[in-house]
Structure formats: structure tokens, C-alpha cells
Design an enzyme around this catalytic site. Sequence first.
Site, PDB file in Angstrom:
ATOM      1  N   PHE A 100       0.819  -1.220   0.000  1.00  0.00           N
ATOM      2  CA  PHE A 100       0.000   0.000   0.000  1.00  0.00           C
ATOM      3  C   PHE A 100       0.855   1.274   0.000  1.00  0.00           C
TER       4      PHE A 100
ATOM      5  N   ASP B  81      10.405  -6.594  -3.573  1.00  0.00           N
ATOM      6  CA  ASP B  81       9.197  -6.964  -2.815  1.00  0.00           C
ATOM      7  C   ASP B  81       8.970  -8.465  -2.953  1.00  0.00           C
TER       8      ASP B  81
ATOM      9  N   LEU C 282       6.185  -9.941  -2.657  1.00  0.00           N
ATOM     10  CA  LEU C 282       4.825 -10.203  -3.170  1.00  0.00           C
ATOM     11  C   LEU C 282       4.101 -11.212  -2.276  1.00  0.00           C
TER      12      LEU C 282
ATOM     13  N   SER D 113       2.186  -6.145   8.138  1.00  0.00           N
ATOM     14  CA  SER D 113       1.682  -4.869   8.670  1.00  0.00           C
ATOM     15  C   SER D 113       0.313  -4.926   9.348  1.00  0.00           C
TER      16      SER D 113
ATOM     17  N   THR E 171      10.006 -11.331   9.063  1.00  0.00           N
ATOM     18  CA  THR E 171      10.231 -10.204   8.145  1.00  0.00           C
ATOM     19  C   THR E 171      10.619  -8.935   8.911  1.00  0.00           C
TER      20      THR E 171
ATOM     21  N   THR F  26       6.042   2.882  12.656  1.00  0.00           N
ATOM     22  CA  THR F  26       4.663   3.201  13.023  1.00  0.00           C
ATOM     23  C   THR F  26       4.576   3.856  14.405  1.00  0.00           C
ATOM     24  N   ASP F  27       3.488   4.591  14.634  1.00  0.00           N
ATOM     25  CA  ASP F  27       3.244   5.165  15.967  1.00  0.00           C
ATOM     26  C   ASP F  27       2.868   4.079  16.971  1.00  0.00           C
ATOM     27  N   GLU F  28       2.529   2.872  16.464  1.00  0.00           N
ATOM     28  CA  GLU F  28       2.053   1.821  17.378  1.00  0.00           C
ATOM     29  C   GLU F  28       3.145   1.342  18.325  1.00  0.00           C
TER      30      GLU F  28
ATOM     31  N   TYR G 191       2.531  -7.291  16.228  1.00  0.00           N
ATOM     32  CA  TYR G 191       2.959  -6.411  15.132  1.00  0.00           C
ATOM     33  C   TYR G 191       3.802  -5.255  15.665  1.00  0.00           C
TER      34      TYR G 191
ATOM     35  N   LYS H 259       7.805  -4.285  15.113  1.00  0.00           N
ATOM     36  CA  LYS H 259       8.256  -3.011  14.530  1.00  0.00           C
ATOM     37  C   LYS H 259       9.184  -2.289  15.516  1.00  0.00           C
TER      38      LYS H 259
ATOM     39  N   ASN I  10      -1.862   6.118  11.355  1.00  0.00           N
ATOM     40  CA  ASN I  10      -2.608   5.299  10.379  1.00  0.00           C
ATOM     41  C   ASN I  10      -2.747   6.017   9.043  1.00  0.00           C
TER      42      ASN I  10
ATOM     43  N   ARG J 185     -10.842  -6.683  19.424  1.00  0.00           N
ATOM     44  CA  ARG J 185      -9.507  -7.247  19.209  1.00  0.00           C
ATOM     45  C   ARG J 185      -8.822  -7.448  20.568  1.00  0.00           C
TER      46      ARG J 185
ATOM     47  N   HIS K 119      -6.486  -4.571  22.399  1.00  0.00           N
ATOM     48  CA  HIS K 119      -6.721  -3.444  21.480  1.00  0.00           C
ATOM     49  C   HIS K 119      -6.270  -2.110  22.086  1.00  0.00           C
TER      50      HIS K 119
HETATM   51  P1  NAD Z   1       1.484  -3.588   3.297  1.00  0.00           P
HETATM   52  O1  NAD Z   1       1.225  -4.798   4.120  1.00  0.00           O
HETATM   53  O2  NAD Z   1       0.391  -3.032   2.432  1.00  0.00           O
HETATM   54  O3  NAD Z   1       2.735  -3.851   2.321  1.00  0.00           O
HETATM   55  C1  NAD Z   1       3.890  -4.508   2.741  1.00  0.00           C
HETATM   56  C2  NAD Z   1       4.688  -4.881   1.502  1.00  0.00           C
HETATM   57  O4  NAD Z   1       5.900  -5.526   1.932  1.00  0.00           O
HETATM   58  C3  NAD Z   1       3.971  -5.873   0.579  1.00  0.00           C
HETATM   59  O5  NAD Z   1       4.114  -5.470  -0.760  1.00  0.00           O
HETATM   60  C4  NAD Z   1       4.685  -7.189   0.828  1.00  0.00           C
HETATM   61  O6  NAD Z   1       4.689  -8.051  -0.300  1.00  0.00           O
HETATM   62  C5  NAD Z   1       6.081  -6.708   1.174  1.00  0.00           C
HETATM   63  N1  NAD Z   1       6.833  -7.671   1.994  1.00  0.00           N
HETATM   64  C6  NAD Z   1       6.403  -8.337   3.089  1.00  0.00           C
HETATM   65  N2  NAD Z   1       7.370  -9.120   3.568  1.00  0.00           N
HETATM   66  C7  NAD Z   1       8.459  -8.935   2.770  1.00  0.00           C
HETATM   67  C8  NAD Z   1       9.773  -9.450   2.768  1.00  0.00           C
HETATM   68  N3  NAD Z   1      10.166 -10.355   3.673  1.00  0.00           N
HETATM   69  N4  NAD Z   1      10.631  -9.038   1.819  1.00  0.00           N
HETATM   70  C9  NAD Z   1      10.240  -8.148   0.858  1.00  0.00           C
HETATM   71  N5  NAD Z   1       8.992  -7.623   0.817  1.00  0.00           N
HETATM   72  C10 NAD Z   1       8.118  -8.012   1.767  1.00  0.00           C
HETATM   73  O7  NAD Z   1       2.014  -2.510   4.318  1.00  0.00           O
HETATM   74  P2  NAD Z   1       1.890  -0.909   4.280  1.00  0.00           P
HETATM   75  O8  NAD Z   1       0.623  -0.511   4.950  1.00  0.00           O
HETATM   76  O9  NAD Z   1       2.169  -0.433   2.918  1.00  0.00           O
HETATM   77  O10 NAD Z   1       3.074  -0.518   5.259  1.00  0.00           O
HETATM   78  C11 NAD Z   1       4.397  -0.275   4.765  1.00  0.00           C
HETATM   79  C12 NAD Z   1       5.303   0.068   5.926  1.00  0.00           C
HETATM   80  O11 NAD Z   1       4.815   1.218   6.598  1.00  0.00           O
HETATM   81  C13 NAD Z   1       5.383  -1.036   6.980  1.00  0.00           C
HETATM   82  O12 NAD Z   1       6.715  -1.104   7.434  1.00  0.00           O
HETATM   83  C14 NAD Z   1       4.458  -0.561   8.084  1.00  0.00           C
HETATM   84  O13 NAD Z   1       4.864  -1.047   9.340  1.00  0.00           O
HETATM   85  C15 NAD Z   1       4.636   0.933   7.981  1.00  0.00           C
HETATM   86  N6  NAD Z   1       3.490   1.744   8.434  1.00  0.00           N
HETATM   87  C16 NAD Z   1       2.227   1.482   7.968  1.00  0.00           C
HETATM   88  C17 NAD Z   1       1.171   2.284   8.369  1.00  0.00           C
HETATM   89  C18 NAD Z   1      -0.228   2.082   7.842  1.00  0.00           C
HETATM   90  O14 NAD Z   1      -1.155   2.745   8.290  1.00  0.00           O
HETATM   91  N7  NAD Z   1      -0.456   1.195   6.868  1.00  0.00           N
HETATM   92  C19 NAD Z   1       1.398   3.343   9.263  1.00  0.00           C
HETATM   93  C20 NAD Z   1       2.705   3.574   9.721  1.00  0.00           C
HETATM   94  C21 NAD Z   1       3.742   2.765   9.295  1.00  0.00           C
HETATM   95  P1  TYD Z   2      -6.511  -1.192  11.239  1.00  0.00           P
HETATM   96  O1  TYD Z   2      -6.924  -0.588   9.934  1.00  0.00           O
HETATM   97  O2  TYD Z   2      -6.365  -2.678  11.312  1.00  0.00           O
HETATM   98  O3  TYD Z   2      -5.198  -0.435  11.717  1.00  0.00           O
HETATM   99  P2  TYD Z   2      -4.424  -0.501  13.156  1.00  0.00           P
HETATM  100  O4  TYD Z   2      -4.922  -1.636  13.953  1.00  0.00           O
HETATM  101  O5  TYD Z   2      -3.024  -0.686  12.697  1.00  0.00           O
HETATM  102  O6  TYD Z   2      -4.688   0.829  13.801  1.00  0.00           O
HETATM  103  O7  TYD Z   2      -7.578  -0.769  12.312  1.00  0.00           O
HETATM  104  C1  TYD Z   2      -7.871   0.579  12.599  1.00  0.00           C
HETATM  105  C2  TYD Z   2      -8.833   0.611  13.739  1.00  0.00           C
HETATM  106  O8  TYD Z   2     -10.077   0.037  13.312  1.00  0.00           O
HETATM  107  C3  TYD Z   2      -8.356  -0.228  14.914  1.00  0.00           C
HETATM  108  O9  TYD Z   2      -8.730   0.441  16.123  1.00  0.00           O
HETATM  109  C4  TYD Z   2      -9.126  -1.528  14.768  1.00  0.00           C
HETATM  110  C5  TYD Z   2     -10.427  -1.086  14.130  1.00  0.00           C
HETATM  111  N1  TYD Z   2     -11.078  -2.085  13.232  1.00  0.00           N
HETATM  112  C6  TYD Z   2     -12.438  -2.387  13.402  1.00  0.00           C
HETATM  113  O10 TYD Z   2     -13.115  -1.833  14.283  1.00  0.00           O
HETATM  114  N2  TYD Z   2     -13.000  -3.309  12.564  1.00  0.00           N
HETATM  115  C7  TYD Z   2     -12.276  -3.954  11.594  1.00  0.00           C
HETATM  116  O11 TYD Z   2     -12.849  -4.831  10.890  1.00  0.00           O
HETATM  117  C8  TYD Z   2     -10.887  -3.626  11.430  1.00  0.00           C
HETATM  118  C9  TYD Z   2     -10.061  -4.289  10.372  1.00  0.00           C
HETATM  119  C10 TYD Z   2     -10.332  -2.673  12.265  1.00  0.00           C
END
Ligand code: NAD
Ligand code: TYD
Length: 352
Positions: free
Chosen positions: A10, A31, A33, A83, A98, A132-134, A158, A162, A187, A290, A293
Site C-alpha cells: 500500500f 518486494d 509479493l 503490517s 520479516t 509506526t506510531d504503534e 505487530y 516493529k 494510520n 480485538r 486493542h
Molecule cells: P502492506 O502490508 O500493504 O505492504 C507490505 C509490503 O511488503 C507488501 O508489498 C509485501 O509483499 C512486502 N513484503 C512483506 N514481507 C516482505 C519481505 N520479507 N521481503 C520483501 N517484501 C516483503 O504494508 P503498508 O501498509 O504499505 O506498510 C508499509 C510500511 O509502513 C510497513 O513497514 C508498516 O509497518 C509501515 N506503516 C504502515 C502504516 C499504515 O497505516 N499502513 C502506518 C505507519 C507505518
Molecule cells: P486497522 O486498519 O487494522 O489499523 P491498526 O490496527 O493498525 O490501527 O484498524 C484501525 C482501527 O479500526 C483499529 O482500532 C481496529 C479497528 N477495526 C475495526 O473496528 N474493525 C475492523 O474490521 C478492522 C479491520 C479494524
Amino acid sequence: MILVTGGAGFIGANFVLDWLGNSDEPVLNLDKLTYAGNLHNLQSLQGDARHHFVQGDIGDRALLDKLLAEHQPRAIVNFAAESHVDRSIHGPEDFIQTNVVGTFRLLEAARHYWSALPAIEKQAFRFLHVSTDEVYGTLSPSDPAFTEDNKIEPNSPYSASKAASDHLVRAWHHTYGLPVLTTNCSNNYGPLHFPEKLIPLVIVNALAGKPLPIYGDGMQVRDWLYVRDHCSAIRRVLDAGRLGETYNVGGWNEMPNIEIVKLVCALLDELRPRGDGQPYAAQITYVTDRPGHDRRYAIDARKLERELAWRPAETFATGIRKTVQWYLDHPEWVATVQSGAYREWVAKHYAG
Ligand code: NAD
Ligand code: TYD
């Protein structure tokens, strides 16, 4: 060129598209994949010589050494990770492999490559780790937002994985002098978001006439940032961040989950009303919470603003409208990512 890992996911795919939209510097995209990586995300780059895709694992040291020697990147931006918090609860092993072991191998490969660079390239090299902020844990309603000095108190498999990777990155700077930067972001939401996460799941389920699952009371608070704003923050930190520093990235947009879901429903009511005239909010269904949570995340992104003059360009109102519209305009993307593995996950996780 730069090496981007996880660039078919993403945020990584948005970053690659954003990068090549802003510069002609080529991207080597590594990647694995996994279920979350999707080459459809990069379809618009087909035939573009600036984008070089390699399917592989950040834990594969031999592959990393070969790619670094061959392509000589001036920077590595590490997005590759498992992630999804809910998946980490069902099965934490991949997260350790990973996020922890993979980051370790990538750091080691980077260190060996960087140590042998000529002085000028060595000085210019950067390793940017996307986190991440988590990692900071959870806040009560009255706590101030997370700053970079907060204690690291991860609560899910998770976030623990991280946090471990962030610590490794820090140690490789302090011990070996590797020129690292870390970003801790809230997020993200926006185009190409895999529909296992809250916002895309709600859009996709709403349109399919399915329940919109809200965990617990829906009053958990997150800070939401439009994904392209995250990309611009990473570019800024890569350009001008101080070595060894961490930068919080956030949208100044704290909202409870239930409000987010109601907003998405209201936008869908406006842009694609239900055939029966009922509001999409009628599909909201409260489900079991969750485990463990985190109640509230909030990001204080003033360091990034003060030092690097970064602020998000989108408000939540503009970003969420673009996002909902993108999903309405891309039903074929949604269909493609809803593979058998996706359907199995939804069936297992939301059973009952
Ligand atoms: P995502 O799960 O959508 O994508 C992760 C990508 O990494 C995928 O394309 C997957 O194929 C690839 N991947 C997984 N394991 C791998 C490996 N061993 N080697 C090579 N590639 C691998 O995740 P995202 O939401 O795009 O998040 C990207 C980064 O940003 C992550 O490090 C996540 O912790 C961080 N992040 C995400 C968020 C969020 O809200 N989504 C917020 C803050 C930080
Ligand atoms: P998520 O998108 O999984 O991100 P994160 O857990 O990394 O913050 O979830 C965002 C918030 O939404 C989190 O508080 C969990 C909640 N959530 C639901 O209430 N229902 C759902 O089906 C999912 C996937 C998440």
C-alpha cells in the site's frame, strides 16, 4: 538510484508512484509479493525504464548483496513488513521473520555495502526505516500525543516486531555509524489500501451489502494521514533529516473508529446511494473486540514541522473523499486483490 523495499504494498507503491512523479531518479523495487503485495498497484509504470522490479525477500542476504553491488543505490527506503495487527495476533511468526530478522539482514547488507563505498558516496548514503506510531503503545483520552521521546511500549505482536526493528536500526547507527533515519507514522489511508484494514474494508463491504464490523464499542481513537502526505514526509526526511534521528509523522486528525465509519458511509450515501434508499450506516455491526486493542494513538508531529517544514497537504475531509472516489472508480483493482487467500482471511477472522 534508490532501493525501495516493499514497494508493491500500500504505502510502498504510493511512494514509488509519488517518487517517479516527482523525479527521474530510478527506483529498484524489492518486494516478496506476499498476499499484501500486488503488481497491479504499479501497472501505470509498465514499460517505464526508471522502475526496476525484483521479487525477493529482505531476509535473503545473498540477493541483497547482489542487488546492492549491481545497482549501487544511494539510499534504501525500507517499507517491507508484515503490517496487519489482526494477522499478527492469529500468527506472529511471519512478523518476527520479516520485521525483525528481515530488517536485521537488510541492515547488515547495507552496512557491508556502505562501508566499502568511496568517501563521497559513503557520506551521502542513507538508510530510511519506515515505522509506526504503534511502537509507543496506547494513550488515555487526556494524555498528550506521542513525541519522539515517548517510551517504547508496544502491545501487539505487530507493534513489538516493529519496535524491535526500530531498535536494530538505532543500534546500527550508534555502533557502526550507518547513516539511518526512522519515521514513525500514524494510520495511513488512501488509494491502493488493502481491504483488510478498516477504511478500505468498510468501503468494500458497504458496496457489497455486507456488515461493517466495528470492534468493541468503536470508540478507539487513531490519527489518520492521507498516504501521499506520508510519502512527501518520507521524501523530506530522506533529503534533510538529521542522521540517527526519528521523526513522528501524523495528520493532526484524531478520530474514533465509529466516526470514521459513519463518515465513509455518508460519503457513499452521497456518491453511490444504496438501491433501496437505506443509508449504508444500517450495515454497521458491532463485533467482538480485538485482544489487547490499543485505545488511543495520537501523534505530535511538531519536530518534523519545526526542523523540516513539513505539514500534511490534505485534510481528512479532502483525503477521505478522494479515497472513497478512488475505490468507486477502481472496481477491477478491488476484484483483483480479493483473491482466494483474502476470502479465506475474512472468513476465518470474522467467523461468527
Ligand atoms: P502492506 O502490508 O500493504 O505492504 C507490505 C509490503 O511488503 C507488501 O508489498 C509485501 O509483499 C512486502 N513484503 C512483506 N514481507 C516482505 C519481505 N520479507 N521481503 C520483501 N517484501 C516483503 O504494508 P503498508 O501498509 O504499505 O506498510 C508499509 C510500511 O509502513 C510497513 O513497514 C508498516 O509497518 C509501515 N506503516 C504502515 C502504516 C499504515 O497505516 N499502513 C502506518 C505507519 C507505518
Ligand atoms: P486497522 O486498519 O487494522 O489499523 P491498526 O490496527 O493498525 O490501527 O484498524 C484501525 C482501527 O479500526 C483499529 O482500532 C481496529 C479497528 N477495526 C475495526 O473496528 N474493525 C475492523 O474490521 C478492522 C479491520 C479494524
